[in-house]
Design an enzyme around this catalytic site. Structure first.
Site, PDB file in Angstrom:
ATOM      1  N   ARG A  85      12.901   3.213  -0.513  1.00 13.60           N
ATOM      2  CA  ARG A  85      11.535   3.251  -1.063  1.00 13.60           C
ATOM      3  C   ARG A  85      11.584   3.644  -2.536  1.00 13.60           C
ATOM      4  O   ARG A  85      12.492   4.336  -2.972  1.00 13.60           O
ATOM      5  CB  ARG A  85      10.690   4.288  -0.325  1.00 13.60           C
ATOM      6  CG  ARG A  85      10.421   3.934   1.119  1.00 13.60           C
ATOM      7  CD  ARG A  85       9.570   5.018   1.784  1.00 13.60           C
ATOM      8  NE  ARG A  85       8.286   5.171   1.123  1.00 13.60           N
ATOM      9  CZ  ARG A  85       7.523   6.259   1.185  1.00 13.60           C
ATOM     10  NH1 ARG A  85       7.932   7.310   1.870  1.00 13.60           N
ATOM     11  NH2 ARG A  85       6.366   6.300   0.561  1.00 13.60           N
ATOM     12  N   CYS A 143       6.069  -5.441   0.213  1.00 16.16           N
ATOM     13  CA  CYS A 143       6.223  -4.089  -0.348  1.00 16.16           C
ATOM     14  C   CYS A 143       6.180  -3.020   0.750  1.00 16.16           C
ATOM     15  O   CYS A 143       7.108  -2.942   1.543  1.00 16.16           O
ATOM     16  CB  CYS A 143       5.193  -3.874  -1.446  1.00 16.16           C
ATOM     17  SG  CYS A 143       5.709  -2.589  -2.584  1.00 16.16           S
ATOM     18  N   HIS A 199       4.752  -8.436  -4.703  1.00 12.32           N
ATOM     19  CA  HIS A 199       3.386  -8.751  -4.240  1.00 12.32           C
ATOM     20  C   HIS A 199       2.960 -10.173  -4.612  1.00 12.32           C
ATOM     21  O   HIS A 199       2.234 -10.351  -5.601  1.00 12.32           O
ATOM     22  CB  HIS A 199       2.391  -7.789  -4.892  1.00 12.32           C
ATOM     23  CG  HIS A 199       2.469  -6.384  -4.419  1.00 12.32           C
ATOM     24  ND1 HIS A 199       1.677  -5.890  -3.411  1.00 12.32           N
ATOM     25  CD2 HIS A 199       3.238  -5.357  -4.823  1.00 12.32           C
ATOM     26  CE1 HIS A 199       1.952  -4.612  -3.215  1.00 12.32           C
ATOM     27  NE2 HIS A 199       2.902  -4.268  -4.062  1.00 12.32           N
ATOM     28  N   GLU A 219       0.641 -11.798  -3.419  1.00 12.98           N
ATOM     29  CA  GLU A 219      -0.830 -11.868  -3.358  1.00 12.98           C
ATOM     30  C   GLU A 219      -1.454 -11.431  -4.680  1.00 12.98           C
ATOM     31  O   GLU A 219      -2.644 -11.634  -4.896  1.00 12.98           O
ATOM     32  CB  GLU A 219      -1.364 -11.051  -2.172  1.00 12.98           C
ATOM     33  CG  GLU A 219      -1.430  -9.539  -2.340  1.00 12.98           C
ATOM     34  CD  GLU A 219      -0.061  -8.838  -2.296  1.00 12.98           C
ATOM     35  OE1 GLU A 219       0.977  -9.523  -2.255  1.00 12.98           O
ATOM     36  OE2 GLU A 219      -0.060  -7.599  -2.325  1.00 12.98           O
ATOM     37  N   GLY A 245       0.881  -1.164   0.000  1.00 19.13           N
ATOM     38  CA  GLY A 245       0.000   0.000   0.000  1.00 19.13           C
ATOM     39  C   GLY A 245       0.912   1.204   0.000  1.00 19.13           C
ATOM     40  O   GLY A 245       1.898   1.243  -0.721  1.00 19.13           O
ATOM     41  N   GLU A 246       0.629   2.156   0.863  1.00 21.08           N
ATOM     42  CA  GLU A 246       1.495   3.330   0.986  1.00 21.08           C
ATOM     43  C   GLU A 246       2.023   3.329   2.420  1.00 21.08           C
ATOM     44  O   GLU A 246       1.251   3.500   3.368  1.00 21.08           O
ATOM     45  CB  GLU A 246       0.664   4.577   0.662  1.00 21.08           C
ATOM     46  CG  GLU A 246       1.478   5.802   0.358  1.00 21.08           C
ATOM     47  CD  GLU A 246       2.549   5.577  -0.716  1.00 21.08           C
ATOM     48  OE1 GLU A 246       2.235   5.022  -1.785  1.00 21.08           O
ATOM     49  OE2 GLU A 246       3.714   5.955  -0.456  1.00 21.08           O
ATOM     50  N   SER A 247       3.330   3.128   2.552  1.00 22.92           N
ATOM     51  CA  SER A 247       3.877   2.930   3.902  1.00 22.92           C
ATOM     52  C   SER A 247       3.652   4.144   4.797  1.00 22.92           C
ATOM     53  O   SER A 247       3.417   3.993   5.997  1.00 22.92           O
ATOM     54  CB  SER A 247       5.359   2.564   3.843  1.00 22.92           C
ATOM     55  OG  SER A 247       6.076   3.530   3.121  1.00 22.92           O
ATOM     56  N   ILE A 279       5.399  -3.120  -7.691  1.00 25.84           N
ATOM     57  CA  ILE A 279       4.625  -1.891  -7.887  1.00 25.84           C
ATOM     58  C   ILE A 279       5.233  -0.802  -7.012  1.00 25.84           C
ATOM     59  O   ILE A 279       5.133  -0.849  -5.785  1.00 25.84           O
ATOM     60  CB  ILE A 279       3.139  -2.094  -7.516  1.00 25.84           C
ATOM     61  CG1 ILE A 279       2.538  -3.242  -8.344  1.00 25.84           C
ATOM     62  CG2 ILE A 279       2.345  -0.802  -7.734  1.00 25.84           C
ATOM     63  CD1 ILE A 279       1.170  -3.691  -7.866  1.00 25.84           C
ATOM     64  N   ARG A 280       5.865   0.166  -7.637  1.00 26.31           N
ATOM     65  CA  ARG A 280       6.571   1.223  -6.903  1.00 26.31           C
ATOM     66  C   ARG A 280       7.304   0.614  -5.694  1.00 26.31           C
ATOM     67  O   ARG A 280       7.191   1.067  -4.558  1.00 26.31           O
ATOM     68  CB  ARG A 280       5.595   2.325  -6.475  1.00 26.31           C
ATOM     69  CG  ARG A 280       4.946   3.015  -7.662  1.00 26.31           C
ATOM     70  CD  ARG A 280       4.095   4.194  -7.244  1.00 26.31           C
ATOM     71  NE  ARG A 280       4.913   5.185  -6.591  1.00 26.31           N
ATOM     72  CZ  ARG A 280       4.597   5.802  -5.438  1.00 26.31           C
ATOM     73  NH1 ARG A 280       3.460   5.535  -4.834  1.00 26.31           N
ATOM     74  NH2 ARG A 280       5.394   6.693  -4.932  1.00 26.31           N
TER      75      ARG A 280
END
Ligand code: GLN
Length: 191
Positions: free
Chosen positions: A103, A77, A172, A174, A46-48, A135-136
């Site tokens: 990051r 991630c 990821h 998942e 997600g966004e840490s 992803i990023r």
């Protein structure tokens, strides 16, 4: 076996679906009391920074650290970033795993990609590479004893590591069709 998935922001539902495919009840963790009765915890991507803020406002930081001291934890991630003791140009958040991460390590232009990863620990007689979905994504800058790297890109960039009962993957699993990483974590929880 019951595995909790931190469900504040990001790709938590996908982990719960994967666990269900393996016959495991994944429960959503939003509050400190949700950590009771689970045997392992997944911290999703997600966004840490967002997950970190929410973790602070829900007073989950200390309870998760205490949980991790005794139990298996897997960060994917953003989850890997949250677990790291050192974040290049940032403050550690949970900061219990002996890794340093950068990051958004692959730049903002090519922010997502897929690469097949040879992962020896997953082999079980099965030599297929694991489909890594990035992803990023962050990358591992340093690992310190007793951490060991279990997956790297073809150019040598380290993207997954294990320290005792802790697993960190920059990609990821998942979001792929492959269940082997979830099965691997399940075994870490069980052992
Ligand atoms: N770029 C995100 C961060 O820095 C991580 C991205 C992800 O979890 N897919 O937190």
């Amino acid at each position: 076996m019951k595995i909790g998935v931190l469900a504040l922001q990001g790709a938590f539902i996908e982990h719960i679906h994967k666990l269900r495919e393996l016959g495991i009840q994944g429960s959503e963790v939003r509050l400190p009391q949700d950590l009771q009765g689970i045997d392992g915890l997944v911290i999703p991507g997600g966004e840490s920074t967002a997950i970190g803020k929410l973790m602070r406002s829900f007073e989950l930081v200390e309870p998760i650290r205490r949980f991790a001291a005794r139990n298996a934890v897997w960060g994917t991630c953003a989850g890997m970033i949250l677990m790291a003791k050192r974040i290049e140009s940032g403050e550690p958040i949970l900061g219990f795993m002996n890794i340093a991460v950068e990051r958004n390590a692959f730049g903002r232009q090519i922010d997502s990609f897929e690469e097949d990863l040879p992962v020896a620990v997953l082999k079980e007689g099965d030599t297929r590479p694991f489909p890594g979905v990035f992803i990023r994504a962050p990358r591992l800058l340093e690992v310190h004893q007793p951490v060991h790297v279990i997956a790297s890109l073809a150019d040598g960039t380290a993207v997954a590591a294990v320290e005792g009962k802790w697993l960190a993957t920059a990609f990821h699993p998942e979001l792929s069709r492959d269940l082997r990483f979830h099965r691997y974590f399940m075994e870490m929880v069980r052992s």
